[in-house]
Design a protein around this motif. Structure first.
Motif: not given
Lengths: 287, 473
Positions: A96, A99-100, A103-104, B116-119, B158, B179, B183
């Motif tokens: 979980x 995944x995030x 990013x960025x 920016x991303x699905x769960x 996405x 990307x 974001x």
């Protein structure tokens, strides 16, 4: 520093910053460690060490100096980090979060313009030509505390996971270059004897800090001699550790020390951090 | 002044001429003097650096405050969704997140990342809903609801980004780097919000192209346009696939005219994107399926499939097999195969009912049809039959016919020959190691029969059937 060396297997030339031979693919040592292992570096440090020992002998504090060196031989590498970085570090295996968290991401590329010159010299340091992006910066410590000015969390790294890829340096390497007025073009003429392999960190410590050891020095003074926490960053003094390659939560040893501050992060973040670190056998120790 | 800011490290490094200082998120009132050499130690592994130029101290502090709290908010939001953590801890995180979300800038920055991303599947959605309900959690409750409601839009945006062709990206930048810019600039969020409210793609393309981080880089502009086209294409493919699914259902109900209509709809949806190979492939597939169905409808009409006379019914069904007779290309046409399989089982039923006398015209067409279906299965189906569906069909047929043989001594040898030949032709081309264990015993038996049939059968399929008939395989 020489820009190349000969491969011990095939005998052909390997650029100093390469991790393996471009001809026979033999894995090489880590470039920072290889630089510290050079004969001229070793000899220069030995000379500094012997000179320091003569001075302590003249001051009749050989025993204290030897004790300090022995303590230095057991010193650890400590990184300073913020709680947000700790949260990320503690979720290496959490789908979980990863995944995030990925990013960025932004690269450390200073914008163009002379305003940034003062920081650009950091990136242009001559000490790690060609492999700077692989180096993590930390300090040597005798009490598990890093430089307070750099972050509230002190992470001690497990020796067997970093000894082979870590070198140590006299002081903050960027400041050293700055103080010595060393330019990139002078990369081959860096003063010798200021860096050491992990196994020789005790010698470097004594060579640098022998003057601070006297007949009244005891083991309780050693941590403060090695790492002087100044009131401001300008007053901090330490031996810098250069670790080649990545660091994960599994590189850290127990406990992770966090200092109390005026404004704490959200309570649940600290609690979650404790839970997540526990999964890796790590505890948070507040000091 | 210039500044480097990291919400992750919780600090800003301020450059004022040749002087350096830092401001820390947990004590903004204090400024700490710094040296260039502190940079690496202060920022560590932080990869969220922002570089600000020509700003004042207040602006730097404001930026740091938002960046730091957005990072904390991200941790807290993920805690709320983490099934491995205790409910009380997740509720406390929701309470603290509620406070942070009162700052609209922080909420927006959090959405920049989350949208920016699905769960991932491991997220505990039900638990998160529960944690974010109740008094004092109105902001977090609304935030989580919106986030969950927009999952489909997030997934679409996405997916479109992931399928945007790499060739369009600037050679100097990687996909990951671009990307990251999108974001950080909140463009994923913009696209998700626009999509959630049903706005046209053009509108959020315009918004994106005006973003300074995009506008200044022509290649990034190209990439935004390409992303938008991909999103439109995916929408078309999704709608076309929905029409195709309906077409499949109609085939199952033998409503072939309705199926052709749905396939036509699928083709029409894809026409605006037909320049893209993905759309043109699908378009071709749907067109071929529609053509095949039209052909079947025509044949069925011609031979009176609705006829109640079993002999006419049989004749009609036999004529449904022209693609097999002619060896037309149909390997990509799923519907077509399904229709053939359907007529195959109907054919078997019809043969059972009609019981054509051996040597008669019906018998010959029936034998031809079965042989052709055998060829069909042997030449094509087994290659795209990983679950052995065709194999099972052949096996079932064999047993059905074998059962009917026991009941009808007169028809026995002929039906037996039909089934065996169709099945053997199939098995000849299937690698035995691919067969399910349950089939191996049958396979051994079939192999034995195949060997005997091979020894005795020569010439055309029809001739082989006739010989088999005489030999009573």
């Amino acid at each position: 520093m020489a820009n190349s060396y000969n491969c011990p297997h095939c005998g052909y030339v390997i650029p100093a910053s390469w991790e393996r031979c471009p001809h026979c693919a033999l894995p090489g040592l880590f470039p920072n460690v290889r630089a510290a292992e050079r004969q001229d570096e070793v000899e220069a440090l030995d000379h500094r060490y012997e000179a320091a020992m003569q001075k302590v002998a003249a001051r009749s504090c050989v025993k204290q100096a030897q004790d300090f060196e022995a303590a230095m031989d057991k010193s650890t590498v400590v990184l300073a980090r913020s709680e947000n970085e700790m949260m990320r570090l503690a979720t290496d295996d959490n789908e979980l979060c990863s995944t995030y968290y990925k990013l960025g991401k932004a690269d450390v590329r200073f914008p163009l313009g002379e305003h940034w010159d003062v920081l650009r010299e950091v990136a242009d340091s001559a000490l790690f030509q060609g492999y700077r992006e692989h180096i993590r910066f930390a300090v040597l410590s005798l009490d598990g505390l890093g430089v307070e000015n750099y972050g509230p969390f002190s992470l001690t790294l497990r020796e067997h996971m970093i000894a082979h890829r870590t070198s140590v340096f006299e002081e903050n390497s960027v400041l050293f270059m700055y103080h010595e007025g060393i330019l990139i073009a002078e990369v081959d003429n860096l003063p010798k004897g200021r860096r050491a392999t992990w196994a020789r960190r005790g010698k470097l410590g004594l060579a640098k800090l022998a003057e601070r050891v006297d007949s009244g020095t005891s083991s309780v003074d050693f941590p403060g001699i090695l790492l002087n926490q100044g009131p401001t960053s300008a007053d901090d003094e330490f031996i810098e550790a250069h670790i080649w390659g990545p660091i994960s939560v599994r590189t850290c040893q127990d406990p992770i020390v966090v200092r109390r501050r005026n404004k704490q992060p959200p309570n649940s973040i600290l609690r979650v951090l404790k839970v997540r670190l526990r999964k890796f056998g790590l505890t948070l120790e507040e000091r | 002044m210039q500044a480097v800011i990291s919400g992750r490290s919780g600090l800003a490094l301020v450059i004022d001429g040749d002087k350096l200082s830092s401001i820390h998120a947990d004590d903004m009132a204090q400024t700490v003097a710094r040296r260039p050499g502190d940079f690496d130690h202060l920022f560590g592994d932080a990869d969220d650096l922002q570089f600000l130029e020509d700003v004042n101290l207040a602006q730097i502090k404001s930026c740091l405050d938002i960046a730091h709290h957005a990072e904390e908010a991200l941790h807290l939001a993920l805690v709320v969704f983490d099934p491995d953590l205790q409910p009380e801890l997740r509720q406390d995180a929701a309470d603290e997140l509620n406070i942070l979300l009162s700052n609209g800038d922080v909420a927006r920055r959090l959405e920049y990342v989350l949208y920016a991303q699905p769960l991932p599947p491991s997220a505990d959605i039900a638990g998160a809903r529960q944690c974010s309900e109740g008094d004092g959690r109105s902001l977090v409750g609304e935030f989580i609801r919106d986030f969950l409601d927009r999952q489909e839009a997030i997934r679409d945006v996405r997916l479109a980004w992931d399928q945007t062709p790499l060739a369009r990206l600037d050679a100097g930048e990687s996909r990951v780097e671009i990307e990251a810019v999108l974001v950080r600039e909140g463009l994923f969020r913009e696209w998700v919000l626009s999509r959630s409210t049903g706005e046209a793609v053009d509108k959020f393309v315009s918004i994106s192209l005006l973003n300074p981080q995009v506008k200044a880089h022509p290649k990034r502009c190209d990439m935004i346009n390409s992303w938008a086209k991909t999103l439109e294409l995916l929408d078309c493919l999704k709608d076309a696939h929905t029409a195709y699914s309906r077409a499949e259902e109609h085939v199952n109900d033998l409503r072939l005219e309705d199926s052709v209509r749905e396939l036509g709809e699928a083709v029409r949806i894809l026409e605006p994107c037909v320049d893209d190979p993905r759309a043109s492939d699908a378009c071709k597939q749907y067109r071929e399926a529609a053509d095949a169905l039209r052909y079947l409808i025509e044949r069925r009409t011609r031979f009176g499939a609705a006829e109640s006379d079993p002999h006419l019914q049989l004749k009609s069904l036999v004529n449904w097999s022209p693609p097999a007779c002619r060896g037309e290309p149909y390997e990509h046409v799923v519907l077509y195969r399904r229709a053939c399989a359907l007529s195959f089982s109907e054919l078997i039923d019809a043969i059972s009912q009609a019981c054509p006398p051996p040597g008669s015209e019906e018998w010959r067409v029936a034998s031809t049809a079965v042989g052709h279906f055998g060829e069909l299965a042997a030449s094509e189906e087994h290659r795209s039959d990983p679950d052995n569906t065709v194999l099972d069909l052949a096996r079932q047929t064999f047993h059905q016919v074998a059962a009917s043989l026991r009941q009808d001594q007169h028809a026995e040898p002929g039906f037996f020959a039909f089934a065996v030949l169709g099945t053997l032709l199939l098995f000849e081309n299937v690698n035995p190691t691919e067969w399910p264990i349950a089939h191996r015993r049958d396979v051994a038996e079939y192999a034995k029969r195949l060997q005997r049939a091979k020894e005795n059968l020569r010439g055309t399929v029809r001739g082989e059937i006739e010989k088999a008939w005489k030999l009573g395989v």
